[in-house]
Design an enzyme around this catalytic site. Structure first.
Site, PDB file in Angstrom:
ATOM      1  N   GLU A 123      13.799  -0.831   2.225  1.00 27.25           N
ATOM      2  CA  GLU A 123      12.962   0.141   2.916  1.00 27.25           C
ATOM      3  C   GLU A 123      12.818  -0.260   4.366  1.00 27.25           C
ATOM      4  O   GLU A 123      13.320  -1.301   4.790  1.00 27.25           O
ATOM      5  CB  GLU A 123      11.597   0.275   2.240  1.00 27.25           C
ATOM      6  CG  GLU A 123      10.760  -0.995   2.242  1.00 27.25           C
ATOM      7  CD  GLU A 123       9.470  -0.855   1.425  1.00 27.25           C
ATOM      8  OE1 GLU A 123       9.275   0.157   0.744  1.00 27.25           O
ATOM      9  OE2 GLU A 123       8.654  -1.790   1.484  1.00 27.25           O
ATOM     10  N   HIS A 163       3.547  -0.381   1.750  1.00 28.64           N
ATOM     11  CA  HIS A 163       3.744  -1.834   1.643  1.00 28.64           C
ATOM     12  C   HIS A 163       3.402  -2.526   2.956  1.00 28.64           C
ATOM     13  O   HIS A 163       3.655  -1.981   4.036  1.00 28.64           O
ATOM     14  CB  HIS A 163       5.206  -2.162   1.324  1.00 28.64           C
ATOM     15  CG  HIS A 163       5.564  -1.980  -0.114  1.00 28.64           C
ATOM     16  ND1 HIS A 163       6.790  -1.485  -0.502  1.00 28.64           N
ATOM     17  CD2 HIS A 163       4.882  -2.215  -1.257  1.00 28.64           C
ATOM     18  CE1 HIS A 163       6.838  -1.433  -1.823  1.00 28.64           C
ATOM     19  NE2 HIS A 163       5.691  -1.869  -2.308  1.00 28.64           N
TER      20      HIS A 163
END
Lengths: 374, 293
Positions: B212, B251
């Site tokens: 990501e 995150h």
């Protein structure tokens, strides 16, 4: 969590790092008092968290009290959401340096970054003139030692007197960095004044908000957030970002939610909000939906593929949230993972169609948002 | 074969008597993982699912030597638990804790490097070699995801891993070993450090990475491929192509700042190094077929 400049400078000053004489004004009524502290000429610095304040005109100089009041009013009335102004005595600057400490996640050390040219964006300098940047790694377990500081001051080619002062500031900055568990402690620019003083012209401190000490000292407050809903979400501990599109995301798992965010854009849709209620928040469907409904949207898209965040629990939570909040927009569901059969039954019983393919669910939501028949 | 954990790996579980620890210890055992002892200070003499519990790792190790430590310990106590396992001589450690203080993550990784150990996590669901063994909280019973096979998977995510790995299985493949390195900005072990293990595993024919935005782990994978440290086919799915700069996407480690960590840069680096990249999870199965032709 990124702190405001005035908070960073307070932390620096507490650690003994010299900062310009300054005073904080929380509104127009406090301006005269602040100017009385700093004298004139003074610098008026808008306390906002966005970078590039200088370019945006959010830092102003005032030659006298009348000008200070006038400019303070303009800044507080600007469309940038300025609530506080930091007034500082103007410094007669000889040169500007850059000094920061961050973490090196590959080598697992703290890392000083210093540069003999301050006031510019360090990222830009790193690309254009990497040889001008000095980096010094410090093993956190071993701590900071004199040789680290010498590496910085010789690297910047500073004269003895200035080197001594920069060295002392670097050591103290390291102390602040460790005490706040910071991701970044930055002084840019670090002023070298014509009178030989060295002091922090600006202050940036990104602290670790998983540390409860940090939370006690810097409690969550609306001023750290762009919108009221982002603040409310933070109080709930739910990751939430507000946008101005059509589709409200109520998904679980950071990576999956980010992927759904991408898929919506690929399919020509727009996002009203990013919301992720996975992990420890998977039982918070009601709070999650309440947050989604704060911001106008045309459809709520629920995509999950949870493990500990069980599908059956999330489906039940979703149905309960619908019963309580009675949203007047359609809801598209794609809830999978642990006990997904029960989840599908729960959704069907509530009149929702349980989709099982993320991309199908995304297309459905995009079609609904666009007013297309589905 | 598999990497990091297989049917013969002896495992001790720290935080074994807690709610999460005892629940997942049971599942780890049921799947076939060789759990030899558990640790909860003050609870020595008890057992969880027939696994004896000790006050400390050291005390357990004298009776039942373990190769891998699985930590179900809250984030604030994780550093101590990791160091306890290292002190007791364990060199493979998995921690699922989300919210380990940043500077402690740095100290954990530094200690692991110094000892020649590997710490997987935090903020991960763990590691699994399907049909063999598991350390963490991975729902091995979801067959359309955790099927045994010859594709290695490395990931920074939890739910997205289920999503993407389901596509691997849909493509007709299965998983040799899946490792969640976690979503923190300072993971204990980085993608590129696991590549040599997959390279040397005869049962792994290709690797899928689920990355990501943010950080530089995907770029490091590209560097390892350029340096021929990893020569098997590699397919990557990287989330966050359309994420705005400066926003943290869930995150801790998922943020683009100062132009660094963009998905665009990661995709370019991986493709230059010979990797295939999927824009959507549904393309992963097809790309694997193409890569393994």
């Amino acid at each position: 969590m990124k702190l405001f400049e005035y908070q960073a400078k307070e932390a620096f000053a507490e650690a003994g790092i010299p900062v310009p004489v300054g005073a904080l004004a929380s509104g127009i009524d406090a301006v005269d008092e602040a100017v009385a502290v700093t004298g004139v000429p003074c610098v008026i610095k808008s306390q906002v968290l966005k970078g590039g304040r200088g370019k945006a005109g959010l830092i102003q100089f005032a030659q006298n009290e009348a000008e200070a009041r006038h400019k303070a009013r303009d800044l507080l009335n600007s469309p940038h959401g300025v609530r506080k102004l930091l007034f500082e005595q103007a410094v007669d600057i000889d040169r500007e340096l850059y000094l920061a400490i961050t973490l090196d996640p590959v080598n697992a050390t703290a890392m000083f970054i210093a540069c003999a040219e301050g006031g510019v964006e360090i990222e830009k300098l790193a690309v254009e003139q990497p040889d001008k940047i000095v980096t010094v790694k410090v093993d956190i377990a071993w701590g900071i030692m004199p040789h680290h500081l010498r590496e910085i001051t010789f690297g910047l080619n500073l004269s003895d007197d200035i080197a001594k002062k920069v060295s002392s500031i670097a050591q103290k900055l390291y102390g602040v960095f460790r005490a706040t568990g910071a991701e970044l402690a930055e002084i840019n620019p670090l002023f070298v004044a014509k009178n030989g003083e060295v002091l922090a012209g600006d202050g940036k401190l990104i602290i670790d908000d998983t540390m409860s000490e940090a939370r006690t000292k810097y409690p969550l407050a609306p001023e750290y957030f762009d919108t009221e809903t982002e603040y409310e979400a933070a109080l709930e501990g739910i990751p939430y970002l507000q946008f101005d599109g059509d589709i409200a995301l109520m998904c679980a798992g950071a990576g999956l939610t980010t992927t759904v965010f991408d898929l919506i854009h690929y399919a020509g849709g727009t996002v009203a909000n990013y919301l992720e209620f996975g992990g420890p928040n998977y039982t918070k469907a009601l709070q999650a939906m309440r947050l989604c409904l704060k911001n106008p949207s045309r459809v709520i898209l629920v995509v999950t593929f949870g493990t500990i965040a069980r599908a059956d629990v999330m489906a039940t939570g979703l149905v309960e949230a619908i019963n309580v909040l009675k949203p007047d927009i359609p809801i598209v569901t794609c809830i999978r993972g642990t006990n997904e059969e029960e989840a599908f039954d729960t959704l069907r019983a509530a009149g929702l169609e349980p989709l099982s393919e993320t991309e199908v669910a995304v297309r459905r939501a995009v079609d609904i948002a666009a007013g297309r028949k589905t | 074969m598999s990497i990091f954990i297989d049917a013969g790996t002896t495992v001790e579980v720290q935080g074994a008597t807690g709610k999460e620890g005892s629940y997942w210890l049971k599942h780890m055992k049921e799947m076939g993982t060789k759990v030899v002892f558990g640790v909860t200070p003050g609870k020595e003499g008890q057992d969880v699912e027939g696994v004896p519990v000790f006050h400390s790792v050291q005390r357990g190790m004298t009776r039942h030597p373990a190769e891998l430590a699985m930590l179900f310990v809250p984030p604030r106590f994780t550093k101590d638990a990791v160091f306890e396992a290292l002190d007791a001589g364990i060199r493979k450690i998995v921690t699922i804790a989300e919210g380990i203080p940043l500077h402690e993550s740095i100290q954990i990784r530094k200690a692991a490097i110094s000892c020649g150990a590997m710490v997987i996590g935090g903020n991960t669901s763990g590691i699994i070699s399907p049909a063999k063994a598991m350390a963490g909280c991975i729902p091995y019973w979801i067959e359309r995801v955790y099927k045994n096979g010859d594709i290695g998977v490395m990931t920074r995510s939890g739910s997205l891993t289920n999503e993407v790995t389901a596509e691997v299985v849909k493509g007709g493949f299965g998983v040799s070993t899946l490792i969640g390195v976690g979503g923190d900005s300072v993971p204990g072990t980085r993608f590129a450090e696991l590549l040599p293990l997959y390279e040397n595993d005869p049962e792994t024919k290709a690797v899928v990475i689920i990355g990501e935005l943010g950080g530089s782990m995907e770029e490091e994978v590209a560097e390892a491929m350029e340096a021929k440290l990893f020569t098997k086919p590699l397919v990557a799915f990287i989330g966050g192509r359309t994420a705005p700069e400066g926003k943290r996407m869930g995150h801790a480690g998922a943020i683009v700042s100062g132009g660094k960590g963009s998905v665009k840069g990661k995709v370019a680096a991986l493709e230059k190094a010979g990797g295939l990249t999927a824009a959507k999870p549904s393309q992963v199965g097809g790309l694997l077929k193409q890569a393994l032709k």
